[in-house]
Design a protein around this motif. Structure first.
Motif, PDB file in Angstrom:
ATOM      1  N   LEU A 150     -55.900 -13.696  54.174  1.00  0.00           N
ATOM      2  CA  LEU A 150     -56.104 -14.340  53.218  1.00  0.00           C
ATOM      3  C   LEU A 150     -55.154 -15.517  52.943  1.00  0.00           C
ATOM      4  O   LEU A 150     -55.823 -16.713  52.673  1.00  0.00           O
ATOM      5  CB  LEU A 150     -55.522 -13.362  52.063  1.00  0.00           C
ATOM      6  N   PRO A 207     -63.186 -14.398  50.558  1.00  0.00           N
ATOM      7  CA  PRO A 207     -62.694 -13.336  51.056  1.00  0.00           C
ATOM      8  C   PRO A 207     -63.002 -12.009  50.369  1.00  0.00           C
ATOM      9  O   PRO A 207     -62.922 -11.169  51.345  1.00  0.00           O
ATOM     10  CB  PRO A 207     -61.124 -13.712  50.541  1.00  0.00           C
ATOM     11  N   PHE A 224     -56.858 -18.235  55.378  1.00  0.00           N
ATOM     12  CA  PHE A 224     -57.903 -18.726  54.927  1.00  0.00           C
ATOM     13  C   PHE A 224     -57.750 -19.981  53.856  1.00  0.00           C
ATOM     14  O   PHE A 224     -58.395 -21.026  54.000  1.00  0.00           O
ATOM     15  CB  PHE A 224     -58.924 -17.547  54.456  1.00  0.00           C
TER      16      PHE A 224
END
Length: 338
Positions: A72, A142, A75
């Motif tokens: 996460l 996500p 990203f």
């Protein structure tokens, strides 16, 4: 790796050029009744032909980002760091041009700071709406990626069918005849992300299907806009909207056409990769280039629009690309160029 995704780069390049063509030709459409029928029809033809550009951008994001696994934090760092600094930089450039060079110069320091913040938050130019929308979609990717990873093909198709239903629900003439079932959880541009992923993993061997989709979607857009505009005696842009069945159909066709396109020439491949790498920067800067070109008489008016629209678009595309290329040659230019 580049060999495998050259079609994605090709799509990004053609969509970037299509955006420029759209903004060059679109000015004619709002001149309905003040320009000749022939000129207006040429503008409608070019603009209606390239409405796929924004949906394809979203579909590209889905095809690329929903098929990968990221931490996460990685990203968000990778995605937002690539978008936010260039967005702020070019927003400031547009603000400087609009309010310092040609606009209001009597701002107090506090009101000027407030104006800058407001424009950065809400968009200093109209075309930047896409970037803000993309940032909003990135926040959901996500979560969406986890669902995609654990879903079957039929479950993804189920989502897309309901998403398509939300597009049908948005048609004014059909609302009265459809059940009042809220489908807002399936609506919006998020569907294009899922569609891009779905189509990138779909094999369609019949090469005529994409062409048929392009012809059907584009014909409805151009002819339908012509009909509605003349019926209402003013420009009707409903069929130009990106969440309409006709634009969806043409976008699917363009996406699949380039997915099946094989490019073997190395020079063309290298050119595509070069322009693809600059596409975001070109998107950010092209409105400024069009403004400056207009000041020296390079716009749809300098010749017959059948010629002047593509010529102006090509010149803008070239100068925009050159601008980003040169900006990247400056130290730290990569971080702000786009």
């Amino acid at each position: 790796m580049k060999e495998k995704i050259i079609w994605l780069d090709s799509l990004r390049v053609i969509s970037t050029f299509a955006v420029i063509l759209l903004h060059v030709s679109g000015l004619i459409l709002y001149e309905y009744g003040r320009v000749t029928e022939e000129i207006w029809n040429i503008g409608n033809f070019y603009d209606g032909m390239v409405r796929f550009c924004v949906p394809v951008f979203f579909m590209l994001s889905g095809a690329l980002l929903l098929s990968k696994d990221y931490e996460l934090s990685y990203f968000f760092k990778k995605r937002f760091w690539r978008i936010i600094p260039p967005l702020i930089f070019w927003s400031l450039i547009y603000i400087f041009y609009d309010y310092v060079l040609v606009g209001e110069k009597s701002f107090s320091p506090i009101s000027f700071i407030k104006m800058v913040i407001r424009n950065i938050f809400y968009g200093s130019q109209g075309h930047l709406w896409f970037v803000y929308t993309l940032l909003g979609l990135y926040l959901f990717i996500p979560i969406l990626r986890k669902w995609i990873k654990n879903s079957s093909k039929n479950e993804i198709l189920y989502f897309l069918i309901i998403w398509f239903a939300t597009i049908i629900y948005s048609i004014p003439y059909l609302k009265t005849y459809l059940p009042n079932i809220p489908l807002t959880n399936f609506s919006g541009y998020i569907g294009y992300l899922v569609l891009g992923y779905f189509l990138s993993n779909l094999t369609i061997k019949n090469k005529y299907i994409p062409v048929l989709f392009i012809i059907i979607g584009t014909t409805i857009t151009i002819w339908g806009t012509h009909y509605l505009t003349h019926k209402n005696n003013k420009f009707s842009e409903y069929l130009y909207e990106y969440l309409t069945p006709n634009v969806l159909i043409s976008s699917i066709g363009v996406f699949l056409f380039f997915k099946n396109l094989i490019i073997k020439n190395k020079i063309i491949k290298n050119l595509i990769l070069f322009l693809s790498n600059q596409s975001f920067g070109i998107y950010l800067v092209h409105i400024l280039i069009l403004i400056l070109l207009n000041k020296i008489g390079i716009n749809w008016k300098f010749s017959n629009p059948l010629i002047s629209i593509p010529v102006t678009s090509i010149i803008c595309f070239f100068i925009s690309s050159l601008t980003i290329y040169l900006l990247r040659k400056i130290k730290y230019g990569n971080y702000i160029s786009g």
